[in-house]
Design a protein around this motif. Structure first.
Motif, PDB file in Angstrom:
ATOM      1  N   ALA A  16       0.836  -1.208   0.000  1.00 56.58           N
ATOM      2  CA  ALA A  16       0.000   0.000   0.000  1.00 56.58           C
ATOM      3  C   ALA A  16       0.868   1.255   0.000  1.00 56.58           C
ATOM      4  O   ALA A  16       0.565   2.223  -0.703  1.00 56.58           O
ATOM      5  N   LEU A  17       1.955   1.222   0.755  1.00 60.85           N
ATOM      6  CA  LEU A  17       2.867   2.371   0.800  1.00 60.85           C
ATOM      7  C   LEU A  17       3.507   2.606  -0.560  1.00 60.85           C
ATOM      8  O   LEU A  17       3.643   3.749  -1.013  1.00 60.85           O
ATOM      9  N   LEU A  18       3.898   1.531  -1.239  1.00 58.23           N
ATOM     10  CA  LEU A  18       4.500   1.670  -2.557  1.00 58.23           C
ATOM     11  C   LEU A  18       3.492   2.130  -3.604  1.00 58.23           C
ATOM     12  O   LEU A  18       3.832   2.913  -4.502  1.00 58.23           O
ATOM     13  N   LEU A  19       2.254   1.668  -3.514  1.00 56.23           N
ATOM     14  CA  LEU A  19       1.242   2.040  -4.501  1.00 56.23           C
ATOM     15  C   LEU A  19       0.748   3.474  -4.339  1.00 56.23           C
ATOM     16  O   LEU A  19       0.595   4.197  -5.325  1.00 56.23           O
ATOM     17  N   ASN A  23       2.035  10.286   1.421  1.00 58.00           N
ATOM     18  CA  ASN A  23       1.153  11.452   1.549  1.00 58.00           C
ATOM     19  C   ASN A  23      -0.305  11.101   1.347  1.00 58.00           C
ATOM     20  O   ASN A  23      -1.188  11.778   1.877  1.00 58.00           O
ATOM     21  N   LYS A  24      -0.592  10.057   0.586  1.00 60.24           N
ATOM     22  CA  LYS A  24      -1.970   9.701   0.262  1.00 60.24           C
ATOM     23  C   LYS A  24      -2.578   8.718   1.265  1.00 60.24           C
ATOM     24  O   LYS A  24      -3.802   8.640   1.399  1.00 60.24           O
ATOM     25  N   GLY A  29      -7.065   6.380   4.654  1.00 56.10           N
ATOM     26  CA  GLY A  29      -7.521   5.857   5.940  1.00 56.10           C
ATOM     27  C   GLY A  29      -8.738   6.586   6.455  1.00 56.10           C
ATOM     28  O   GLY A  29      -9.685   5.971   6.960  1.00 56.10           O
ATOM     29  N   ARG A  30      -8.745   7.921   6.335  1.00 61.58           N
ATOM     30  CA  ARG A  30      -9.912   8.699   6.753  1.00 61.58           C
ATOM     31  C   ARG A  30     -11.138   8.347   5.906  1.00 61.58           C
ATOM     32  O   ARG A  30     -12.251   8.241   6.411  1.00 61.58           O
ATOM     33  N   GLY A  31     -10.925   8.155   4.608  1.00 61.35           N
ATOM     34  CA  GLY A  31     -12.029   7.793   3.716  1.00 61.35           C
ATOM     35  C   GLY A  31     -12.626   6.445   4.083  1.00 61.35           C
ATOM     36  O   GLY A  31     -13.849   6.283   4.120  1.00 61.35           O
TER      37      GLY A  31
END
Length: 77
Positions: A16-19, A23-24, A29-31
């Motif tokens: 997930a961090l790589l994709l 910053n995103k 996570g909030r969404g």
């Protein structure tokens, strides 16, 4: 299929961090949190479509037991 081990969770976090990039991820996570909260509210029968912060508070009329309603607001003592 068994439960996720800590190694599986770490691998998913790295992918997930790589994709999405650092910053995103907080925005995603909030969404997801908002989506799960709305789903939970809908399944529990809470029919409000917005959060409680968006709704104005409703003022309630104070009821004073000392005031008799039949005497047009005069106090019975």
């Amino acid at each position: 299929m068994g439960a996720l081990s800590p190694w599986h969770i770490i691998l998913i976090a790295i992918v997930a961090l790589l994709l999405f990039g650092p910053n995103k991820l907080p925005e995603l996570g909030r969404g997801f949190g908002k989506m799960f909260r709305e789903f939970k509210d809908a399944t529990n029968g809470n029919s409000s479509n917005s959060s409680t912060d968006d709704q104005p508070s409703i003022a309630r009329k104070e009821i004073n037991p000392d005031v008799a309603s039949s005497d047009a607001g005069q106090v019975n003592k």
